[in-house]
Write a protein that holds these residues in place. Structure first.
Motif, PDB file in Angstrom:
ATOM      1  N   VAL A   1       8.337   4.936   9.732  1.00 23.25           N
ATOM      2  CA  VAL A   1       8.808   5.888   8.721  1.00 23.25           C
ATOM      3  C   VAL A   1      10.093   5.415   8.031  1.00 23.25           C
ATOM      4  O   VAL A   1      10.350   5.746   6.880  1.00 23.25           O
ATOM      5  CB  VAL A   1       8.973   7.303   9.333  1.00 23.25           C
ATOM      6  CG1 VAL A   1      10.271   7.450  10.101  1.00 23.25           C
ATOM      7  CG2 VAL A   1       8.882   8.354   8.249  1.00 23.25           C
ATOM      8  N   SER A   2      10.858   4.542   8.713  1.00 21.69           N
ATOM      9  CA  SER A   2      12.109   4.078   8.087  1.00 21.69           C
ATOM     10  C   SER A   2      11.835   3.175   6.884  1.00 21.69           C
ATOM     11  O   SER A   2      12.732   2.872   6.094  1.00 21.69           O
ATOM     12  CB  SER A   2      12.962   3.323   9.115  1.00 21.69           C
ATOM     13  OG  SER A   2      12.277   2.152   9.491  1.00 21.69           O
ATOM     14  N   GLN A   3      10.558   2.775   6.726  1.00 21.40           N
ATOM     15  CA  GLN A   3      10.207   2.006   5.519  1.00 21.40           C
ATOM     16  C   GLN A   3      10.391   2.875   4.264  1.00 21.40           C
ATOM     17  O   GLN A   3      10.727   2.368   3.201  1.00 21.40           O
ATOM     18  CB  GLN A   3       8.728   1.602   5.561  1.00 21.40           C
ATOM     19  CG  GLN A   3       8.348   0.486   6.504  1.00 21.40           C
ATOM     20  CD  GLN A   3       6.817   0.325   6.503  1.00 21.40           C
ATOM     21  OE1 GLN A   3       6.141   1.003   7.269  1.00 21.40           O
ATOM     22  NE2 GLN A   3       6.296  -0.526   5.645  1.00 21.40           N
TER      23      GLN A   3
ATOM     24  N   TYR B   1       1.486   8.144   1.903  1.00 16.97           N
ATOM     25  CA  TYR B   1       2.116   7.306   2.920  1.00 16.97           C
ATOM     26  C   TYR B   1       1.204   7.017   4.101  1.00 16.97           C
ATOM     27  O   TYR B   1       1.665   6.757   5.202  1.00 16.97           O
ATOM     28  CB  TYR B   1       3.441   7.946   3.375  1.00 16.97           C
ATOM     29  CG  TYR B   1       4.535   7.840   2.337  1.00 16.97           C
ATOM     30  CD1 TYR B   1       5.655   8.667   2.385  1.00 16.97           C
ATOM     31  CD2 TYR B   1       4.462   6.931   1.288  1.00 16.97           C
ATOM     32  CE1 TYR B   1       6.663   8.579   1.434  1.00 16.97           C
ATOM     33  CE2 TYR B   1       5.447   6.829   0.342  1.00 16.97           C
ATOM     34  CZ  TYR B   1       6.545   7.654   0.407  1.00 16.97           C
ATOM     35  OH  TYR B   1       7.540   7.565  -0.545  1.00 16.97           O
ATOM     36  N   VAL B   2      -0.102   7.013   3.862  1.00 19.21           N
ATOM     37  CA  VAL B   2      -1.044   6.737   4.971  1.00 19.21           C
ATOM     38  C   VAL B   2      -0.843   5.328   5.535  1.00 19.21           C
ATOM     39  O   VAL B   2      -1.051   5.093   6.711  1.00 19.21           O
ATOM     40  CB  VAL B   2      -2.511   6.924   4.528  1.00 19.21           C
ATOM     41  CG1 VAL B   2      -2.823   8.388   4.330  1.00 19.21           C
ATOM     42  CG2 VAL B   2      -2.785   6.147   3.246  1.00 19.21           C
TER      43      VAL B   2
ATOM     44  N   LYS C   1       5.498  10.952   7.053  1.00 15.85           N
ATOM     45  CA  LYS C   1       4.251  10.186   7.132  1.00 15.85           C
ATOM     46  C   LYS C   1       3.034  11.053   6.809  1.00 15.85           C
ATOM     47  O   LYS C   1       1.939  10.546   6.602  1.00 15.85           O
ATOM     48  CB  LYS C   1       4.102   9.567   8.535  1.00 15.85           C
ATOM     49  CG  LYS C   1       5.040   8.372   8.736  1.00 15.85           C
ATOM     50  CD  LYS C   1       5.093   7.876  10.156  1.00 15.85           C
ATOM     51  CE  LYS C   1       3.837   7.256  10.656  1.00 15.85           C
ATOM     52  NZ  LYS C   1       4.069   6.665  12.015  1.00 15.85           N
ATOM     53  N   LYS C   2       3.241  12.362   6.730  1.00 16.33           N
ATOM     54  CA  LYS C   2       2.123  13.262   6.400  1.00 16.33           C
ATOM     55  C   LYS C   2       1.885  13.269   4.884  1.00 16.33           C
ATOM     56  O   LYS C   2       0.905  13.831   4.414  1.00 16.33           O
ATOM     57  CB  LYS C   2       2.417  14.695   6.867  1.00 16.33           C
ATOM     58  CG  LYS C   2       2.729  14.799   8.355  1.00 16.33           C
ATOM     59  CD  LYS C   2       1.521  15.141   9.169  1.00 16.33           C
ATOM     60  CE  LYS C   2       1.760  15.247  10.673  1.00 16.33           C
ATOM     61  NZ  LYS C   2       2.988  15.911  11.115  1.00 16.33           N
ATOM     62  N   ALA C   3       2.795  12.665   4.104  1.00 18.09           N
ATOM     63  CA  ALA C   3       2.594  12.630   2.647  1.00 18.09           C
ATOM     64  C   ALA C   3       1.342  11.817   2.355  1.00 18.09           C
ATOM     65  O   ALA C   3       1.142  10.735   2.931  1.00 18.09           O
ATOM     66  CB  ALA C   3       3.804  12.000   1.978  1.00 18.09           C
TER      67      ALA C   3
ATOM     68  N   GLY D   1       0.805  -1.223   0.000  1.00 19.04           N
ATOM     69  CA  GLY D   1       0.000   0.000   0.000  1.00 19.04           C
ATOM     70  C   GLY D   1       0.830   1.261   0.000  1.00 19.04           C
ATOM     71  O   GLY D   1       0.366   2.329   0.429  1.00 19.04           O
ATOM     72  N   ILE D   2       2.084   1.142  -0.446  1.00 20.21           N
ATOM     73  CA  ILE D   2       2.948   2.335  -0.543  1.00 20.21           C
ATOM     74  C   ILE D   2       3.241   2.552  -2.026  1.00 20.21           C
ATOM     75  O   ILE D   2       4.107   1.869  -2.602  1.00 20.21           O
ATOM     76  CB  ILE D   2       4.240   2.148   0.271  1.00 20.21           C
ATOM     77  CG1 ILE D   2       3.893   1.970   1.761  1.00 20.21           C
ATOM     78  CG2 ILE D   2       5.179   3.327   0.078  1.00 20.21           C
ATOM     79  CD1 ILE D   2       5.037   1.553   2.635  1.00 20.21           C
ATOM     80  N   PRO D   3       2.477   3.448  -2.681  1.00 16.50           N
ATOM     81  CA  PRO D   3       2.543   3.556  -4.144  1.00 16.50           C
ATOM     82  C   PRO D   3       3.898   3.977  -4.698  1.00 16.50           C
ATOM     83  O   PRO D   3       4.312   3.508  -5.759  1.00 16.50           O
ATOM     84  CB  PRO D   3       1.470   4.586  -4.491  1.00 16.50           C
ATOM     85  CG  PRO D   3       1.007   5.184  -3.221  1.00 16.50           C
ATOM     86  CD  PRO D   3       1.501   4.390  -2.092  1.00 16.50           C
TER      87      PRO D   3
END
Ligand SMILES: CO[C@H]1CCN(Cc2c(C)cc(C)c3[nH]ccc23)[C@H](CO)C1
Length: 311
Positions: free
Chosen positions: A205-207, A199-200, A194-196, A94-96
């Motif tokens: 965040v290190s991902q 990136y919901v 993470k506010k992008a 789910g991280i485009p």
């Protein structure tokens, strides 16, 4: 002879390209959609460094053009993205978009003759950066470069962006001073990724903000300007000591992505005012840059024939 990388005019009367002689515009012809643009920097006589996400896997060298300054146009012989760059790598989580190793080298079809308005920027861990730092060669090591250029805390640096001149409405280049958020400032800077919007689904965040990234932006202690899409530019470090005299600039990072595209449908900032064009951009508007110290083996391999004297 060394191309005297990083040497640039600094006085106010100098032309924009003389102040940033490594600055290039990369134009990619997209069938049916006109041109897309990215920015880049000349790093040797044949190569320009930019972000890998400026290109798609179907872009061909024939569709790409590089403009140096106002009018020096170059055809492109090849585009080489970093082998570990894979924007869709985390799609199934789910991280485009995933920007790790977001760098590419564009090989020009003819070499650039150094001049007052065409000169490469110095890469870390080369003899050129040792000279730009006014340190002794060969005693100075790559580790010394990293200690000197990426010090602790807020590291003063700048990137170059398009602006328009008040009077003749001509386009120009202006420098935007930012601070690289190192050491304890880094955590807060990275957390804002993470506010992008995309990136919901990010839990840790290190991902998405990996070891390869430098972080800039935010409002502490003062508001940092932000980058925009299409400005895949470079985080330069003016030689820390002599900002006013000629800039012996070194390159430490390549702009990759930002949390907020503060320029979307906004007009260019006015060069003279140099004011932040982003009044009102949120404090979580951070920008992420690939740290060149983290991709040295790839740079050394790809640029091995360019006479850059890697340490
Ligand atoms: C992870 O989600 C974000 C990734 C990238 N962002 C676009 C973008 C790119 C591609 C490149 C540069 C230099 C940018 N500077 C500011 C934004 C921005 C969008 C936000 O607009 C969403």
């Amino acid at each position: 002879v060394l191309s005297m990388c990083g040497l640039a005019k600094e006085h106010t009367q100098a032309r924009d390209q003389e102040k940033n002689p490594w600055h290039v515009t990369i134009s990619i012809r997209r069938t049916g959609r006109g041109f897309e643009h990215c920015k880049g920097a000349l790093v040797s006589e044949y190569y320009v460094l930019t972000a890998a996400h400026c290109f798609t896997i179907v872009d061909r060298a024939e569709e790409i053009q590089v403009t140096l300054g106002e009018n020096q146009r170059f055809e492109v012989a090849a585009v080489r993205s970093h082998p570990l760059y894979q924007i869709g790598k985390l799609k199934d989580r789910g991280i485009p978009e995933f920007y790790d190793y977001d760098v590419a080298l564009v090989k020009l079809s003819k070499k650039v003759i150094p001049s007052v308005s065409a000169r490469p920027i110095c890469l870390p861990c080369t003899a050129g950066t040792t000279r730009a730092l006014r340190k002794p060669h060969p005693q100075t090591t790559c580790r010394n470069h990293e200690e000197l250029l990426l010090t602790i805390g807020n590291v003063p640096s700048f990137f170059v962006t398009d602006c328009k001149h008040e009077d003749q409405q001509a386009k120009g280049l202006s420098r935007r001073t930012v601070k690289i958020r190192n050491s304890e400032k880094k955590i807060g800077c990275e957390a804002d990724a993470k506010k992008a919007s995309q990136y919901v689904n990010v839990t840790d965040v290190s991902q998405v903000v990996t070891e390869r990234f430098l972080c800039t932006g935010g409002a502490d202690p003062e508001v940092d300007p932000n980058t925009c899409k299409g400005e895949e530019q470079h985080l330069l470090l003016g030689h820390p000591r002599n900002h006013n005299r000629g800039c012996l600039c070194g390159l430490v990072g390549v702009i990759s992505w930002g949390v907020v595209d503060v320029c979307r449908n906004r007009k260019l900032p006015v060069c003279e005012t140099g004011r932040n064009r982003h009044e009102g951009s949120p404090a979580y508007a951070r920008d992420f840059h690939i740290n060149l110290f983290k991709i040295l083996p790839w740079l050394k391999e790809e640029l091995r024939d360019e006479g850059l004297d890697f340490l």
